[in-house]
Design an enzyme around this catalytic site. Structure first.
Site, PDB file in Angstrom:
ATOM      1  N   HIS A  87       0.775  -0.985  -0.035  1.00  0.00           N
ATOM      2  CA  HIS A  87       0.146   0.158  -0.092  1.00  0.00           C
ATOM      3  C   HIS A  87       0.912   1.168  -0.060  1.00  0.00           C
ATOM      4  O   HIS A  87       2.060   1.254   0.522  1.00  0.00           O
ATOM      5  CB  HIS A  87      -0.897  -0.158   1.339  1.00  0.00           C
ATOM      6  CG  HIS A  87      -1.995   0.929   1.468  1.00  0.00           C
ATOM      7  ND1 HIS A  87      -1.600   2.235   1.641  1.00  0.00           N
ATOM      8  CD2 HIS A  87      -3.313   0.768   1.111  1.00  0.00           C
ATOM      9  CE1 HIS A  87      -2.819   2.941   1.613  1.00  0.00           C
ATOM     10  NE2 HIS A  87      -3.760   2.106   1.562  1.00  0.00           N
ATOM     11  N   CYS A 105      -4.801   2.587  -3.348  1.00  0.00           N
ATOM     12  CA  CYS A 105      -3.677   3.042  -2.835  1.00  0.00           C
ATOM     13  C   CYS A 105      -2.467   2.146  -3.238  1.00  0.00           C
ATOM     14  O   CYS A 105      -1.493   2.080  -2.192  1.00  0.00           O
ATOM     15  CB  CYS A 105      -3.651   3.646  -1.400  1.00  0.00           C
ATOM     16  SG  CYS A 105      -4.766   4.814  -1.087  1.00  0.00           S
TER      17      CYS A 105
END
Lengths: 417, 148
Positions: free
Chosen positions: A123, A367
């Site tokens: 992430h 993300c």
């Protein structure tokens, strides 16, 4: 033991609302979870009964608030089997926890030429802080690649761990692929080469029994809001010896022992890292979330989510022109996150039709842009499960996906121009 | 709710998505402008040739959702033949349409009028707006280059 989901659902007021006239089917738990009445009530209780600043008042309210806040630190330590509450630092979220460690440990201990090992499935919150640290220190980044089934290529780990590798930062569970990574094996090999291991547990802490000592993690980060707690609270666990050597992250009140005009000395850990008035109310309510999860039991929650995930992957897998990402159905290293794409359709269009049917999923890059590039897609649709989800809701998801295909696939719409 | 979806995904919008007009690149374009919606991953690049103060040809390349790609297709078609000033007026009209204002009646929106339903889906407005935001930037850069 199977979960009494019917009863659990009654604790979550939001689950009885409708969206566009349909019952809400909430499958965006990897983004944030819903909150039980117990957590919501804890916020009200704090503000109506003992709202006060902590650690500094000598009145009753301040004592009560301080005791409640510090009790959650103890509970958090127990929840992840940390040896002591001194190893628990409260932050705003998992992102801030990782940034805290990257700055407070990294800037002190990393030198030009050192290396940080990450993976392709991180992430942005476990990637960008290390990019910033590398830029500040002259250290470089290396990456563990993933295979086509969404798993780390561990066979390449030993080659990537060099004498220059000072730190490995890796996610416990991918927020896109659902892959649960073998942290213990990674830690064992990293430690053998003298590198520390930081674990991003934002997706795992809410869904699996977590034991930081068994994992061997040197530091680990997660967020309250993904595990039934309020937004605005994150946790950094780090071994006490590391916290002791680290400089403060932010300066201000609470984190000092003594302050002169031109210099100061630091408070003890963990308070050294909690400058300013912390998020007292939400930390206290987070304690209720931990109590709730412990009462239900993480082992049973994990088993429930495995059932749901297997059922969802089977049903979605039956849909034509639908691609699933991540480890195969039924694999032990598969968490309750299911990313998919429909041929010829952008996930945002799929998400809009699903929303019209009352089904909340996430559509986008989650993300994790480097991972999207690795998968060769711009985005995916993602359904993610939690303890209150049901097979009927999975059926609702599948019907809505079919409705999306029907909506965009009407043959009459393919006309010549 | 499905009726509302029909308002968002009008027939003409789906047509433009499935069979885009004005797609492709334009070698020798005077204006090349690209943009993305970082949140969704929509991408679009516009190519314009300018002749005597008018947009002679407009083409676009991109990938993304139905709204972003159909809007680009319709917008490219509407740009062709316009003076640069009229192109700017078209951009302003589209921005107004997304904000719920009645468009200037002297501006011919053509197929773009079908995008009026997008404003009922606030999260999708940026998908439609990508095309004219990209071209607006391209026109600005072009004008700046020609002033100096």
């Amino acid at each position: 033991m199977t979960l009494d989901v019917k009863r659990i659902r009654r604790d979550f007021p939001i689950l009885s609302r409708t969206v566009h006239g349909r019952p809400l089917v909430y499958l965006d738990n990897a983004a944030t979870s819903q909150k039980p009445r117990q957590v919501i009530d804890a916020l009200t209780r704090y503000y109506t009964q003992f709202n006060a600043n902590i650690h500094r008042g000598i009145h009753t309210l301040a004592e009560e608030a301080t005791a409640a806040y510090e009790a959650v630190r103890e509970r958090t330590a127990q929840f992840i089997h940390a040896p002591s509450a001194r190893a628990i630092v409260f932050t705003r979220n998992a992102t801030e926890a990782i940034n805290l460690f990257a700055n407070a440990w990294g800037r002190k201990h990393l030198r030009s030429g050192d290396q940080i090992l990450l993976s392709e499935m991180e992430h942005h919150s476990n990637l960008v802080p290390w990019q910033l640290l590398a830029r500040a220190t002259g250290a470089s980044l290396a990456f563990l690649k993933i295979s086509d089934d969404g798993r780390l290529r561990l066979e390449e780990l030993d080659d990537l761990l060099t004498p220059r590798t000072k730190l490995v930062a890796i996610t416990h569970m991918s927020n896109v692929l659902g892959t649960i990574n073998p942290i213990e094996r990674i830690v064992e090999r990293a430690h053998a080469r003298g590198a520390l291991v930081v674990v991003d547990a934002a997706q795992s802490a809410p869904h699996l029994p977590l034991d930081v000592q068994r994992l061997g993690a040197d530091a680990l980060a997660f967020s309250s809001h993904k595990m039934l707690g309020p937004t605005g609270v994150g946790v950094l666990y780090a071994r006490e010896e590391l916290l002791e050597t680290m400089d403060p992250f932010l300066g201000g009140g609470e984190m000092i022992s003594d302050v002169q005009l031109t210099s100061s000395t630091w408070n003890d850990i963990p308070w050294k890292f909690e400058a300013g008035t912390p998020n007292i109310a939400d930390v206290i309510a987070f304690g209720e979330a931990l109590a709730y999860l412990e009462r239900i039991g993480l082992t049973d929650i994990r088993a429930h989510e495995r059932d749901l995930t297997a059922y969802a992957m089977k049903r979605l897998g039956e849909i034509e022109d639908l691609a699933l990402y991540g480890p195969p159905n039924g694999a032990a290293d598969r968490g309750g996150v299911v990313s998919f794409n429909l041929a010829g359709l952008h996930p945002h269009d799929v998400g809009t039709v699903l929303d019209a049917e009352g089904v909340a999923i996430r559509a986008g890059h989650h993300c994790a842009k480097p991972l999207m590039r690795r998968l060769g897609v711009v985005a995916t649709a993602r359904a993610s499960f939690y303890l209150y989800n049901t097979k009927e809701e999975v059926d609702g998801l599948v019907e809505a996906v079919r409705a999306a295909q029907a909506f965009f696939g009407k043959p009459a719409r393919v006309t010549s121009r | 709710m499905i009726e509302q979806l029909d308002e968002l995904y009008r027939e003409v919008i789906l047509d433009h998505f499935k069979n885009p007009s004005h797609s492709g690149d334009l070698p020798g374009a005077h204006i090349k402008a690209e943009g993305t919606n970082p949140l969704c991953g929509d991408e679009v690049t516009f190519y314009l040739t300018i002749d005597d103060g008018r947009v002679a040809q407009a083409r676009f390349q991109g990938k993304g959702c139905v709204i972003s790609q159909a809007a680009s297709s319709m917008f490219a078609g509407q740009l062709e033949g316009k003076t640069l000033n009229d192109a700017t007026r078209l951009i302003d009209a589209m921005k107004g349409l997304m904000q719920g204002r009645d468009p200037d009646p002297s501006v011919d929106l053509g197929d773009l009028e079908a995008l009026a339903g997008v404003r009922k889906f606030p999260v999708r407005v940026k998908c439609a707006a990508l095309s004219w935001n990209v071209v607006e930037q391209g026109l600005q850069d072009y004008r700046a280059g020609h002033r100096s």
